[in-house]
Scaffold this motif. Structure first.
Motif, PDB file in Angstrom:
ATOM      1  N   TYR A  45       5.332 -51.554  28.270  1.00  0.00           N
ATOM      2  CA  TYR A  45       5.297 -50.377  29.136  1.00  0.00           C
ATOM      3  C   TYR A  45       4.127 -50.471  30.112  1.00  0.00           C
ATOM      4  O   TYR A  45       3.149 -51.176  29.854  1.00  0.00           O
ATOM      5  CB  TYR A  45       5.125 -49.101  28.295  1.00  0.00           C
ATOM      6  CG  TYR A  45       6.395 -48.684  27.616  1.00  0.00           C
ATOM      7  CD1 TYR A  45       7.342 -47.921  28.280  1.00  0.00           C
ATOM      8  CD2 TYR A  45       6.656 -49.073  26.304  1.00  0.00           C
ATOM      9  CE1 TYR A  45       8.515 -47.541  27.653  1.00  0.00           C
ATOM     10  CE2 TYR A  45       7.827 -48.694  25.677  1.00  0.00           C
ATOM     11  CZ  TYR A  45       8.754 -47.932  26.361  1.00  0.00           C
ATOM     12  OH  TYR A  45       9.911 -47.572  25.747  1.00  0.00           O
ATOM     13  N   PRO A  46       4.206 -49.712  31.209  1.00  0.00           N
ATOM     14  CA  PRO A  46       3.016 -49.626  32.056  1.00  0.00           C
ATOM     15  C   PRO A  46       1.890 -49.054  31.201  1.00  0.00           C
ATOM     16  O   PRO A  46       2.143 -48.264  30.290  1.00  0.00           O
ATOM     17  CB  PRO A  46       3.403 -48.630  33.144  1.00  0.00           C
ATOM     18  CG  PRO A  46       4.871 -48.475  33.054  1.00  0.00           C
ATOM     19  CD  PRO A  46       5.283 -48.862  31.687  1.00  0.00           C
ATOM     20  N   PHE A  64       0.721 -44.195  27.208  1.00  0.00           N
ATOM     21  CA  PHE A  64       1.122 -44.002  28.603  1.00  0.00           C
ATOM     22  C   PHE A  64       1.573 -42.566  28.832  1.00  0.00           C
ATOM     23  O   PHE A  64       1.106 -41.887  29.748  1.00  0.00           O
ATOM     24  CB  PHE A  64       2.237 -44.992  28.965  1.00  0.00           C
ATOM     25  CG  PHE A  64       2.891 -44.714  30.286  1.00  0.00           C
ATOM     26  CD1 PHE A  64       2.226 -44.977  31.478  1.00  0.00           C
ATOM     27  CD2 PHE A  64       4.172 -44.197  30.337  1.00  0.00           C
ATOM     28  CE1 PHE A  64       2.827 -44.710  32.694  1.00  0.00           C
ATOM     29  CE2 PHE A  64       4.779 -43.930  31.551  1.00  0.00           C
ATOM     30  CZ  PHE A  64       4.114 -44.196  32.734  1.00  0.00           C
ATOM     31  N   ILE A  97       6.809 -46.746  39.253  1.00  0.00           N
ATOM     32  CA  ILE A  97       5.606 -47.568  39.175  1.00  0.00           C
ATOM     33  C   ILE A  97       6.041 -48.962  39.609  1.00  0.00           C
ATOM     34  O   ILE A  97       6.937 -49.551  39.011  1.00  0.00           O
ATOM     35  CB  ILE A  97       5.028 -47.593  37.752  1.00  0.00           C
ATOM     36  CG1 ILE A  97       4.665 -46.179  37.319  1.00  0.00           C
ATOM     37  CG2 ILE A  97       3.818 -48.521  37.683  1.00  0.00           C
ATOM     38  CD1 ILE A  97       4.320 -46.032  35.871  1.00  0.00           C
ATOM     39  N   THR A  99       5.492 -53.127  40.957  1.00  0.00           N
ATOM     40  CA  THR A  99       5.000 -54.347  40.300  1.00  0.00           C
ATOM     41  C   THR A  99       3.500 -54.529  40.451  1.00  0.00           C
ATOM     42  O   THR A  99       2.919 -55.380  39.788  1.00  0.00           O
ATOM     43  CB  THR A  99       5.716 -55.593  40.854  1.00  0.00           C
ATOM     44  OG1 THR A  99       5.511 -55.650  42.268  1.00  0.00           O
ATOM     45  CG2 THR A  99       7.196 -55.538  40.555  1.00  0.00           C
ATOM     46  N   GLY A 101       1.486 -51.825  40.058  1.00  0.00           N
ATOM     47  CA  GLY A 101       0.907 -50.722  39.305  1.00  0.00           C
ATOM     48  C   GLY A 101       0.670 -49.486  40.159  1.00  0.00           C
ATOM     49  O   GLY A 101       0.045 -48.542  39.717  1.00  0.00           O
ATOM     50  N   LEU A 135      -3.602 -48.272  36.770  1.00  0.00           N
ATOM     51  CA  LEU A 135      -2.419 -48.486  35.962  1.00  0.00           C
ATOM     52  C   LEU A 135      -1.925 -49.921  36.124  1.00  0.00           C
ATOM     53  O   LEU A 135      -1.919 -50.461  37.221  1.00  0.00           O
ATOM     54  CB  LEU A 135      -1.345 -47.509  36.461  1.00  0.00           C
ATOM     55  CG  LEU A 135      -0.041 -47.356  35.749  1.00  0.00           C
ATOM     56  CD1 LEU A 135      -0.257 -46.776  34.362  1.00  0.00           C
ATOM     57  CD2 LEU A 135       0.855 -46.420  36.531  1.00  0.00           C
ATOM     58  N   PRO A 137       1.384 -52.529  35.685  1.00  0.00           N
ATOM     59  CA  PRO A 137       2.838 -52.351  35.688  1.00  0.00           C
ATOM     60  C   PRO A 137       3.477 -52.745  34.367  1.00  0.00           C
ATOM     61  O   PRO A 137       2.867 -53.424  33.536  1.00  0.00           O
ATOM     62  CB  PRO A 137       3.295 -53.295  36.812  1.00  0.00           C
ATOM     63  CG  PRO A 137       2.259 -54.359  36.838  1.00  0.00           C
ATOM     64  CD  PRO A 137       0.961 -53.670  36.494  1.00  0.00           C
ATOM     65  N   ALA A 138       4.721 -52.331  34.190  1.00  0.00           N
ATOM     66  CA  ALA A 138       5.510 -52.752  33.035  1.00  0.00           C
ATOM     67  C   ALA A 138       5.832 -54.233  33.182  1.00  0.00           C
ATOM     68  O   ALA A 138       5.840 -54.771  34.291  1.00  0.00           O
ATOM     69  CB  ALA A 138       6.802 -51.941  32.967  1.00  0.00           C
ATOM     70  N   PRO A 144       5.783 -58.744  36.041  1.00  0.00           N
ATOM     71  CA  PRO A 144       5.700 -57.326  36.406  1.00  0.00           C
ATOM     72  C   PRO A 144       7.014 -56.853  37.038  1.00  0.00           C
ATOM     73  O   PRO A 144       7.601 -57.557  37.859  1.00  0.00           O
ATOM     74  CB  PRO A 144       4.565 -57.281  37.432  1.00  0.00           C
ATOM     75  CG  PRO A 144       3.793 -58.532  37.209  1.00  0.00           C
ATOM     76  CD  PRO A 144       4.769 -59.547  36.719  1.00  0.00           C
ATOM     77  N   THR A 147       9.429 -49.809  37.470  1.00  0.00           N
ATOM     78  CA  THR A 147      10.011 -48.924  36.461  1.00  0.00           C
ATOM     79  C   THR A 147      10.098 -47.516  37.023  1.00  0.00           C
ATOM     80  O   THR A 147       9.253 -47.098  37.808  1.00  0.00           O
ATOM     81  CB  THR A 147       9.178 -48.903  35.166  1.00  0.00           C
ATOM     82  OG1 THR A 147       7.801 -48.726  35.482  1.00  0.00           O
ATOM     83  CG2 THR A 147       9.352 -50.170  34.374  1.00  0.00           C
TER      84      THR A 147
END
Length: 158
Positions: A45-46, A64, A97, A99, A101, A135, A137-138, A144, A147
């Motif tokens: 997850y991010p 998160f 969000i 790539t 962040g 943040l 990224p996921a 990345p 999301t």
């Protein structure tokens, strides 16, 4: 001499088809892998840098969500919104969000009541997301990915 030229010509023609079939097989393997990939989930997850990156996927999700919700609560508590017709109203905030962040509001679903009585709501939410802590990224297979999330925000008037 003719034999050498003929031999080189055969090698050239066969080598092109060799690379062609190798490239085609590689593309087939990639296509097959993409068809079986679960595109609705991420491997990681991010996460906010205040969270622990080494914990389980479920703990990452919880950190998160808790960080995000707590940030929304702090921001919205600073503003006085007034709804005169209802005790509470739910607004859905959809954000992405990317790539890198970076977070941005994709859409905010609210009814006419909220739109008329709280025209500044969208701006407050957008500004709140801009003020989030850094943040990451996921990740999907270590890469990345973008999301999209939907958060219901309950507006209480009492």
């Amino acid at each position: 001499m003719k034999r050498v030229v003929f031999f080189l010509l055969i090698i050239l023609i066969s080598s092109c088809s060799f690379f062609d079939s190798k490239q085609k097989r590689t593309q087939e393997l990639i296509d097959e892998e993409l068809r079986h990939m679960d595109w609705n989930s991420v491997d990681s997850y991010p996460f906010f840098y205040t969270c622990d990156e080494a914990v389980t996927k479920e703990q990452q999700r919880i950190c998160f969500e808790e960080t995000l919700i707590s940030h929304f609560q702090e921001t919205l508590n600073d503003f006085e919104f007034t709804l005169t017709d209802k005790e509470s109203e739910t607004v859905e905030v959809i954000f992405v969000i990317d790539t890198l962040g970076k977070i941005r509001v994709a859409d905010i679903y609210k009814n006419e009541l909220v739109l008329n009585q709280m025209p500044e709501f969208d701006g407050v939410i957008t500004q709140s997301l801009k003020n989030l802590p850094k943040l990451a990224p996921a990740l999907k297979r270590g890469i990345p990915v973008n999301t999209k999330y939907r958060i219901p925000v309950q507006l209480n008037t009492n």
